[in-house]
Design an enzyme around this catalytic site. Structure first.
Site, PDB file in Angstrom:
ATOM      1  N   LYS A  81     -19.228   6.446  -0.806  1.00  0.00           N
ATOM      2  CA  LYS A  81     -18.674   7.673  -0.223  1.00  0.00           C
ATOM      3  C   LYS A  81     -19.616   8.835  -0.539  1.00  0.00           C
ATOM      4  CE  LYS A  81     -14.279  10.312  -0.227  1.00  0.00           C
ATOM      5  NZ  LYS A  81     -12.930  10.389  -0.828  1.00  0.00           N
ATOM      6  N   SER A 156      -9.174  10.574   2.572  1.00  0.00           N
ATOM      7  CA  SER A 156     -10.468  11.114   2.942  1.00  0.00           C
ATOM      8  C   SER A 156     -11.607  10.100   2.890  1.00  0.00           C
ATOM      9  CB  SER A 156     -10.807  12.285   2.025  1.00  0.00           C
ATOM     10  OG  SER A 156     -10.968  11.819   0.675  1.00  0.00           O
ATOM     11  N   SER A 180      -6.598   9.021  -1.140  1.00  0.00           N
ATOM     12  CA  SER A 180      -7.768   8.888  -0.266  1.00  0.00           C
ATOM     13  C   SER A 180      -8.449   7.538  -0.255  1.00  0.00           C
ATOM     14  CB  SER A 180      -8.800   9.960  -0.608  1.00  0.00           C
ATOM     15  OG  SER A 180      -8.415  11.163  -0.002  1.00  0.00           O
TER      16      SER A 180
HETATM   17  N1  GLN Z   1      -4.822  13.764   1.529  1.00  0.00           N
HETATM   18  C1  GLN Z   1      -4.876  14.343   0.228  1.00  0.00           C
HETATM   19  C2  GLN Z   1      -5.493  15.710   0.304  1.00  0.00           C
HETATM   20  O1  GLN Z   1      -5.778  16.121   1.370  1.00  0.00           O
HETATM   21  C3  GLN Z   1      -5.626  13.464  -0.706  1.00  0.00           C
HETATM   22  C4  GLN Z   1      -7.077  13.639  -0.716  1.00  0.00           C
HETATM   23  C5  GLN Z   1      -7.779  12.724  -1.656  1.00  0.00           C
HETATM   24  O2  GLN Z   1      -7.176  11.811  -2.212  1.00  0.00           O
HETATM   25  N2  GLN Z   1      -9.062  12.972  -1.832  1.00  0.00           N
HETATM   26  O3  GLN Z   1      -5.680  16.386  -0.667  1.00  0.00           O
END
Ligand code: GLN
Length: 469
Positions: A81, A156, A180
């Site tokens: 990532k 994400s 994410s």
């Molecule tokens: N969807 C969550 C957010 O927008 C989690 C993001 C993540 O786990 N990096 O913060």
């Protein structure tokens, strides 16, 4: 089977038996990337020359047992990532503000993977700064779900999940602050592991929310999940939040039969009937293997999203303050709408006069949720929940309404608030769209989670299904 479709453990066996070389393996992945990337946009940087160079080196060293024991990932191409710092390789966090940033050091996770012999094939697309649940906040264009190009892959770690599902690579690293790793794993039909907070070093990963960030990965099966965790887990002098907790042998622990396992089933009220059915079928599979099922409730679950978005935004406002234009080139004008929203919300929640009403209250809720879990784990070994109350949604469906988007995280944020490990594994399909089930356990219970998921996978090998692209 094409080489790029292999799991890590199968590729390792093939390399050791001299059935193929790492160069061939890397070339197969690169060819698949060329064939699929214009459709799914899973990657930001492809490291073709360096990956081929590293593969050649691995082939020259060979894969005899003396090498394999030192380098369990010798010659294995992985996607990372693009939020993990990689020395000499552009690292953007999915944000234009860092479009030209080239780190001078590797994140600890990257260092460990490289020492284990892994080859960095590419850096994966993501929601900018890992803010998001769909991949649509990426400033390098959204990633598409390989199962249906009109739908989101989850976020994400959108590119990491889509890349694994599309067989561009053997496995990928991701990060999970509020879901994410697990949400995209569920939406793309791969296995996603979020380890306990402090199990894997955060050093060198660009921080989203430092008290919630967990370094995880996306793999084609549970064996590979155990294999990667074996390498990444364990104390690191550069991350002071890591307890000195010994790392068990996750791989050896996979196949022993499940004994005296009690699973707490947690099903949210609003679940579409086909998704509910898949969830219940998954529990039946485990019950057939002797697991005892009881139904459980987390009394404060309804407050998890609100607490998460306040705590996370507060930490975002502090963490993103370092991107002030002096060190990383671009100035704060370059932040996208979602980052600005979080910086403003967090600054507000931390400001004098509002701190008690918002941030402190959220911290209290966080403690209550951790206590709910602790209480529940006196009765059960693991908790099973769906990963998401819905199927992968259409691109653009939720972008106009941030609140709607935030609600996608209902069943994933509790694990982060309590610091617990959780794993998402494919459990079936509705209209050719993957659906995941999630296992959560007490702190540092990764071995039990992986073992349970492994036995589930043996009986219900949904992870073998692949999208046609
Ligand atoms: N969807 C969550 C957010 O927008 C989690 C993001 C993540 O786990 N990096 O913060």
């Amino acid at each position: 089977m094409a080489l790029n479709e292999l799991t890590i453990h199968a590729a390792r066996t093939g390399l050791q038996a001299k059935q193929f070389s790492s160069t061939e393996l890397v070339k197969a992945c690169l060819a698949r990337i060329k064939q699929t990337e214009s459709k799914i946009n899973a990657l930001i940087t492809v490291c073709e020359p360096s990956a081929l160079r590293e593969a050649k080196k691995a082939d020259q060293n060979g894969y005899q047992p003396s090498v394999a024991s030192r380098q369990p990932l010798a010659g294995i191409p992985l996607v990372i990532k693009d939020i993990f710092s990689t020395k000499g390789i552009k690292t953007t966090a999915g944000a234009k503000l860092l479009a030209n940033y080239v780190p001078v050091y590797d994140a600890t996770v990257v260092t460990r993977l490289k020492h284990a012999g892994a080859i960095i094939l590419a850096k994966a697309n993501l929601d900018a700064w890992a803010h998001g649940s769909s991949g649509e906040n990426s400033e390098f264009g959204p990633t598409k779900n390989p199962w249906d190009l009109s739908r989101v892959p989850g976020g994400s770690s959108s590119g990491s999940a889509a890349s694994v599902a599309a067989d561009q690579c053997l496995a990928a690293m991701g990060t999970d602050t509020g879901g994410s790793v697990r949400l995209p794993a569920s939406f793309c039909g791969v296995v996603g592991l979020k380890p306990t907070y402090g199990r894997v070093s955060r050093y060198g990963a660009i921080a989203l929310a430092s008290s919630l960030d967990s370094m995880g990965h996306l793999t084609k099966d549970v064996t590979d999940a155990a294999l990667i965790l074996q390498i990444t887990a364990g104390p690191d002098g550069r991350d002071a939040t890591m307890p000195d907790q010994p790392v068990p042998d996750y791989q050896k622990n996979l196949s022993p039969p499940l004994k005296n396992l009690t699973i707490g089933s947690l099903l949210p009220a609003k679940m579409a009937p086909p998704l509910k059915k898949i969830y219940q079928q998954a529990l039946t599979v485990l019950a057939k293997q002797g697991a005892k099922m009881i139904s459980v409730k987390l009394p404060h679950l309804d407050f998890a999203i609100a607490a998460y978005y306040l705590i996370m935004s507060s930490e975002v406002s502090a963490n993103l303050a370092r991107f002030d234009g002096t060190r990383f080139g671009a100035d704060r004008q370059k932040f996208g709408a979602e980052a600005k929203r979080r910086i403003m919300l967090g600054t507000y929640a931390l400001s004098a006069g509002y701190y008690d009403a918002y941030y402190r209250q959220a911290l209290k809720v966080r403690t209550l949720i951790a206590q709910d879990f602790a209480q529940t784990f006196t009765k059960v070994d693991l908790i099973a929940t769906p990963v998401s109350p819905e199927l992968p949604f259409k691109l653009g469906e939720k972008t106009a309404d941030p609140l709607k988007m935030y609600l996608s995280d209902l069943l994933t944020v509790p694990a982060n608030l309590a610091g617990l490990p959780a794993l998402s594994i494919p459990s079936g399909y509705v209209k050719q769209l993957p659906v995941g089930i999630q296992f959560l356990g007490p702190l540092f219970s990764e071995a039990k989670i992986l073992q349970t998921a492994y036995h589930y996978e043996q009986q219900a090998p949904w992870q073998k299904k692949r999208p046609r692209l």
